[in-house]
Design a protein around this motif. Structure first.
Motif, mmCIF file in Angstrom:
data_model
loop_
_atom_site.group_PDB
_atom_site.id
_atom_site.type_symbol
_atom_site.label_atom_id
_atom_site.label_comp_id
_atom_site.label_asym_id
_atom_site.label_seq_id
_atom_site.Cartn_x
_atom_site.Cartn_y
_atom_site.Cartn_z
ATOM 1 N N GLU A 182 0.817 -1.211 0.000
ATOM 2 C CA GLU A 182 0.000 0.000 0.000
ATOM 3 C C GLU A 182 0.851 1.261 0.000
ATOM 4 N N ARG A 183 1.959 1.240 0.702
ATOM 5 C CA ARG A 183 2.866 2.392 0.659
ATOM 6 C C ARG A 183 3.332 2.656 -0.761
ATOM 7 N N GLU A 184 3.752 1.575 -1.422
ATOM 8 C CA GLU A 184 4.260 1.710 -2.795
ATOM 9 C C GLU A 184 3.168 2.179 -3.741
ATOM 10 N N LEU A 185 1.957 1.659 -3.582
ATOM 11 C CA LEU A 185 0.852 2.028 -4.462
ATOM 12 C C LEU A 185 0.500 3.507 -4.323
ATOM 13 N N LEU A 186 0.377 3.980 -3.090
ATOM 14 C CA LEU A 186 0.031 5.386 -2.876
ATOM 15 C C LEU A 186 1.099 6.317 -3.448
ATOM 16 N N ALA A 187 2.358 5.945 -3.262
ATOM 17 C CA ALA A 187 3.442 6.789 -3.761
ATOM 18 C C ALA A 187 3.527 6.755 -5.285
ATOM 19 N N ARG A 188 3.433 5.567 -5.863
ATOM 20 C CA ARG A 188 3.582 5.419 -7.322
ATOM 21 C C ARG A 188 2.492 6.165 -8.083
ATOM 22 N N HIS A 189 1.289 6.165 -7.544
ATOM 23 C CA HIS A 189 0.171 6.810 -8.235
ATOM 24 C C HIS A 189 -0.107 8.221 -7.728
ATOM 25 N N ARG A 190 0.751 8.714 -6.826
ATOM 26 C CA ARG A 190 0.625 10.077 -6.308
ATOM 27 C C ARG A 190 -0.778 10.335 -5.744
ATOM 28 N N ILE A 191 -1.260 9.381 -4.971
ATOM 29 C CA ILE A 191 -2.586 9.475 -4.377
ATOM 30 C C ILE A 191 -2.603 10.574 -3.310
ATOM 31 N N ASP A 192 -3.645 11.417 -3.343
ATOM 32 C CA ASP A 192 -3.756 12.443 -2.310
ATOM 33 C C ASP A 192 -5.061 12.353 -1.515
#
Length: 255
Positions: free
Chosen positions: A190-200
């Protein structure tokens, strides 16, 4: 929990399933020395993981159809272990139990509770979540399930990342990326997913449990706000249990 029925020497338990807890209950009952268990699945997932014991897939045809199935198959107990947001099925189960007199118990895992550092906004529906979302972020990780995606279809200025077991159907938001995956998911995932997709901003339902909870931890670590849709209530008068062991106690089943 209340309204414990008298234990029976042999039983036929109908589990209205689709959750991890439903599968664990089916496993425990299938290993019991007496009685039968049948798990009913809604059929919304193309290739579900089938539990032990008997299974059926698809709807019953409303309250009357479910009541007729209960009577025809000599069901002695019904356990509503559907997803906490499967509101229609829960109310159908309550209606069928009232018609047949068969004891009904709702198995609901505890909901999520915000921790220090969480930035959560609670709403009462997907419609309210869609109204509040534009003020919280522009790149949303939408984890409310593919069946409710149409609620956000009118949001043309928000980019959405959606994760589901099966592909979602139209209508859908115009700016959309779909990840096909089945949980559980790790915190590192989940950390990687949020960072990779620039989730805000993260949008989720309060489904509870551990399989999808790491996204909440990852959001807290990253300082990302979370829109949380509250659960609908269990139908009035239906007793609740928060664990498989509590259901087994209600059934009078030895472990």
């Amino acid at each position: 929990m209340s309204a414990e029925p008298a234990p029976l020497p042999a039983h036929h338990v109908l589990i209205l399933g689709g959750t991890t807890e439903a599968r664990r209950l089916a496993e425990a009952l299938a290993a019991a020395p007496s009685g039968r268990v049948t798990t009913s699945l809604a059929g919304r997932v193309a290739s579900p993981v089938l539990p032990p014991g008997g299974t059926r897939v698809g709807g019953f045809g409303g309250v009357e159809g479910l009541a007729a199935w209960i009577v025809a198959h000599d069901v002695t107990h019904v356990v509503d272990a559907t997803h906490p947001f499967a509101e229609r099925m829960s109310f159908n189960a309550a209606g069928a139990a009232a018609l047949t007199g068969v004891p009904l118990l709702a198995l609901r895992r505890p909901g999520w509770t915000p921790r220090p550092g969480d930035d959560w906004t609670f709403v009462d529906s997907l419609d309210e979540a869609a109204d509040r979302l534009p003020g919280l972020g522009s790149r949303a990780f939408l984890t409310t399930g593919r069946m409710g995606l149409h609620t956000f279809a009118h949001l043309t200025d928000t980019w959405f990342l959606v994760r589901s077991v099966d592909p979602p159907a139209a209508p859908a938001p115009p700016c959309l990326e779909v990840l096909l995956a089945r949980g559980p998911f790790t915190l590192e995932d989940e950390r990687e997913l949020l960072a990779r997709h620039r989730i805000d901003v993260v949008v989720t339902k309060d489904s509870g449990g551990s399989a999808t909870a790491p996204k909440l931890t990852a959001a807290r670590e990253a300082g990302i706000p979370v829109l949380v849709v509250r659960r609908p209530p269990v139908p009035q008068g239906v007793p609740e249990a928060d664990s498989v062991d509590a259901v087994l106690d209600w059934l009078g089943t030895s472990r």
